[in-house]
Design a protein around this motif. Structure first.
Motif, mmCIF file in Angstrom:
data_model
loop_
_atom_site.group_PDB
_atom_site.id
_atom_site.type_symbol
_atom_site.label_atom_id
_atom_site.label_comp_id
_atom_site.label_asym_id
_atom_site.label_seq_id
_atom_site.Cartn_x
_atom_site.Cartn_y
_atom_site.Cartn_z
ATOM 1 N N PRO A 202 -6.170 33.711 -44.182
ATOM 2 C CA PRO A 202 -5.690 32.392 -43.754
ATOM 3 C C PRO A 202 -6.815 31.420 -43.431
ATOM 4 C CG PRO A 202 -5.596 33.892 -41.902
ATOM 5 C CD PRO A 202 -6.074 34.697 -43.084
ATOM 6 N N GLY A 203 -8.061 31.896 -43.505
ATOM 7 C CA GLY A 203 -9.198 31.102 -43.065
ATOM 8 C C GLY A 203 -9.828 30.290 -44.179
ATOM 9 N N TRP A 204 -10.357 29.149 -43.798
ATOM 10 C CA TRP A 204 -11.030 28.268 -44.757
ATOM 11 C C TRP A 204 -11.928 27.320 -43.971
ATOM 12 C CZ3 TRP A 204 -10.633 22.843 -44.974
ATOM 13 C CH2 TRP A 204 -9.774 22.292 -43.984
ATOM 14 N N ILE A 205 -12.788 26.606 -44.681
ATOM 15 C CA ILE A 205 -13.601 25.560 -44.063
ATOM 16 C C ILE A 205 -13.929 24.521 -45.121
ATOM 17 C CG2 ILE A 205 -15.820 26.735 -44.490
ATOM 18 C CD1 ILE A 205 -16.749 25.612 -41.740
ATOM 19 N N ASN A 206 -13.984 23.268 -44.701
ATOM 20 C CA ASN A 206 -14.413 22.190 -45.591
ATOM 21 C C ASN A 206 -15.913 22.336 -45.843
ATOM 22 O OD1 ASN A 206 -15.653 19.388 -46.048
ATOM 23 N ND2 ASN A 206 -13.480 18.937 -46.280
ATOM 24 N N VAL A 207 -16.319 22.169 -47.078
ATOM 25 C CA VAL A 207 -17.718 22.409 -47.434
ATOM 26 C C VAL A 207 -18.673 21.481 -46.681
ATOM 27 C CG1 VAL A 207 -17.749 20.841 -49.435
ATOM 28 C CG2 VAL A 207 -19.278 22.832 -49.373
ATOM 29 N N LYS A 208 -18.205 20.274 -46.369
ATOM 30 C CA LYS A 208 -19.068 19.370 -45.607
ATOM 31 C C LYS A 208 -19.278 19.908 -44.195
ATOM 32 C CE LYS A 208 -19.702 14.566 -44.192
ATOM 33 N NZ LYS A 208 -19.156 13.182 -44.207
ATOM 34 N N ASN A 209 -18.222 20.438 -43.589
ATOM 35 C CA ASN A 209 -18.359 21.057 -42.264
ATOM 36 C C ASN A 209 -19.291 22.256 -42.323
ATOM 37 O OD1 ASN A 209 -14.792 20.633 -41.613
ATOM 38 N ND2 ASN A 209 -16.429 19.125 -41.526
ATOM 39 N N LEU A 210 -19.171 23.039 -43.389
ATOM 40 C CA LEU A 210 -20.030 24.206 -43.564
ATOM 41 C C LEU A 210 -21.485 23.791 -43.715
ATOM 42 C CD1 LEU A 210 -20.377 27.248 -43.984
ATOM 43 C CD2 LEU A 210 -19.827 26.912 -46.401
ATOM 44 N N ALA A 211 -21.720 22.721 -44.473
ATOM 45 C CA ALA A 211 -23.081 22.220 -44.657
ATOM 46 C C ALA A 211 -23.666 21.739 -43.334
ATOM 47 C CB ALA A 211 -23.085 21.092 -45.680
ATOM 48 N N TYR B 247 -22.349 33.751 -36.945
ATOM 49 C CA TYR B 247 -21.161 32.923 -36.744
ATOM 50 C C TYR B 247 -20.116 33.165 -37.833
ATOM 51 C CZ TYR B 247 -23.955 30.084 -33.476
ATOM 52 O OH TYR B 247 -24.730 29.646 -32.436
ATOM 53 N N VAL B 248 -18.854 33.268 -37.400
ATOM 54 C CA VAL B 248 -17.731 33.232 -38.337
ATOM 55 C C VAL B 248 -17.273 31.781 -38.399
ATOM 56 C CG1 VAL B 248 -15.376 33.976 -38.799
ATOM 57 C CG2 VAL B 248 -17.031 35.597 -37.877
ATOM 58 N N LEU B 249 -17.496 31.148 -39.540
ATOM 59 C CA LEU B 249 -17.242 29.715 -39.677
ATOM 60 C C LEU B 249 -15.902 29.472 -40.348
ATOM 61 C CD1 LEU B 249 -20.750 28.559 -40.866
ATOM 62 C CD2 LEU B 249 -19.588 27.752 -38.825
ATOM 63 N N ALA B 250 -14.917 29.038 -39.583
ATOM 64 C CA ALA B 250 -13.603 28.750 -40.143
ATOM 65 C C ALA B 250 -12.927 27.673 -39.317
ATOM 66 C CB ALA B 250 -12.732 30.001 -40.176
ATOM 67 N N SER B 251 -12.168 26.832 -39.988
ATOM 68 C CA SER B 251 -11.381 25.822 -39.298
ATOM 69 C C SER B 251 -10.393 26.495 -38.349
ATOM 70 C CB SER B 251 -10.629 24.970 -40.321
ATOM 71 O OG SER B 251 -9.679 24.134 -39.697
ATOM 72 N N THR B 252 -10.036 25.791 -37.301
ATOM 73 C CA THR B 252 -9.012 26.303 -36.390
ATOM 74 C C THR B 252 -7.609 26.122 -36.973
ATOM 75 O OG1 THR B 252 -9.074 24.157 -35.251
ATOM 76 C CG2 THR B 252 -10.385 25.944 -34.311
ATOM 77 N N GLU B 253 -7.502 25.453 -38.128
ATOM 78 C CA GLU B 253 -6.227 25.230 -38.822
ATOM 79 C C GLU B 253 -6.112 26.215 -39.990
ATOM 80 O OE1 GLU B 253 -4.153 21.692 -41.555
ATOM 81 O OE2 GLU B 253 -6.237 21.546 -40.912
#
Length: 347
Positions: free
Chosen positions: A241-250, A267-273
């Motif tokens: 269910p996890g994802w992240i916007n590439v700009k946020n990741l950058a 760090y586990v990098l994932a949106s809270t949505e």
């Protein structure tokens, strides 16, 4: 890493989807960047697209990153490194030879380069993956009270990873785990003059800033969104269910590089949505009139993710100062861009 900003940052895989976004994040902060690429043509296309950063950006060509010494010749003047380059392919005949060892050796190669006599590297940031964190056996039974953090590791064994019966997806997960472990083991045993930060994102979606000529060259995650817009039936299956916007990741990579207190952390990098491809289909139909009769109706609108667990995105937001982009904005931005690309227009 001291409070002094780096004078030259090496970014491996700089002409790729994630790497190019990281390059832009660093350039916007006024940093000088040296990007590695297998194709100097792609590097030149990136430079031409960023004339305002001509004095800050350069590219160097490298060969097979899994070969010892692959990065040795590009380290002059470098005092910080972001390593994103990693082999990703599911068309393999030998899991260990074609997936796992190249991933491990690629990390060992950049570690060696950072530790060469005379180098001045103070921090290495490595793009790992949620694949190195996820416990697949528990994926669909963990409840909403469970949160994945940087303390969790995929329990897959090396033997399970290289098993000829294992799928390339399983082998990929093993490769990401053991490549990252190689980095942490190196830090513990060799005690080099630089510290380490690793970032473990799940699915990555978002705007393309690297050179591609048509939608067939999209990375896998963005390709899935575009397939939905083109009428994919059935919809792709979301493994997590996890994802992240590439700009946020950058941005997270840049902050992990520059914040002294991030040193030594994972760090586990994932949106809270959370996301689903069903939600993506709904968004595409709602936002793009041309897609309403194309996107398949053969799905359950509003379907919730099969997996219910969470990610410690709040910690990432607090420690690295990241504000997460919404899934709707991410999908709309990407589909608009790829539609223009497919029509032969520049975005």
């Amino acid at each position: 890493m001291s409070n002094e900003w780096p004078s030259l940052v090496l970014v491996t895989g700089a002409t790729g989807f994630i790497g190019a976004n990281i390059v832009d994040s660093l350039l916007s902060r006024g940093l000088r960047v040296r990007g590695t690429t297998r194709s100097l043509k792609k590097g030149e296309l990136m430079r031409q697209a960023r004339p305002q950063y001509a004095s800050q950006l350069e590219f160097v060509q490298i060969g097979d990153i899994s070969q010892v010494g692959a990065f040795d010749h590009v380290m002059e003047g470098v005092d910080a490194v972001i390593h994103t380059a990693s082999p990703v392919t599911y068309d393999v005949k030998d899991n260990e030879k074609e997936l796992i060892l190249p991933a491990i050796n690629g990390v060992k190669s950049i570690l060696r380069a950072c530790n060469l006599p005379g180098t001045k590297v103070r921090r290495l940031v490595i793009t790992s993956s949620f694949a190195a964190v996820l416990d697949v056996e528990k994926n669909n039974i963990l409840g909403p009270d469970f949160t994945y953090t940087g303390e969790h590791w995929n329990p897959i064994t090396y033997e399970e990873s290289i098993d000829p019966k294992a799928s390339p997806v399983v082998a990929y997960r093993g490769g990401k785990k053991y490549a990252e472990l190689a980095a942490w083991d190196f830090i513990a045993k060799e005690k080099p003059p630089f510290d380490l930060v690793t970032l473990c994102p799940p699915m990555v979606f978002g705007r393309i800033v690297h050179p591609i000529s048509d939608p067939s060259e999209l990375n896998e995650s963005n390709s899935n969104l575009w397939k939905i817009a083109q009428g994919s039936d059935p919809l792709p299956e979301a493994r997590v269910p996890g994802w992240i916007n590439v700009k946020n990741l950058a941005e997270a990579h840049a902050e992990a590089l520059l914040r002294p207190e991030a040193g030594g952390k994972r760090y586990v990098l994932a949106s809270t949505e959370p996301f689903t491809y069903e939600a993506a289909a709904d968004i595409i139909k709602e936002e793009f009139p041309w897609a309403r009769d194309i996107v398949t109706k053969n799905y359950i609108s509003g379907k919730e993710p099969l997996a219910k667990y969470k990610y410690d995105g709040a910690r990432v937001a607090q420690e690295l100062g990241i504000t997460f982009t919404s899934f709707r904005e991410t999908v709309v931005d990407l589909i608009k861009q790829v539609k223009e690309l497919s029509s032969g227009r520049k975005s």
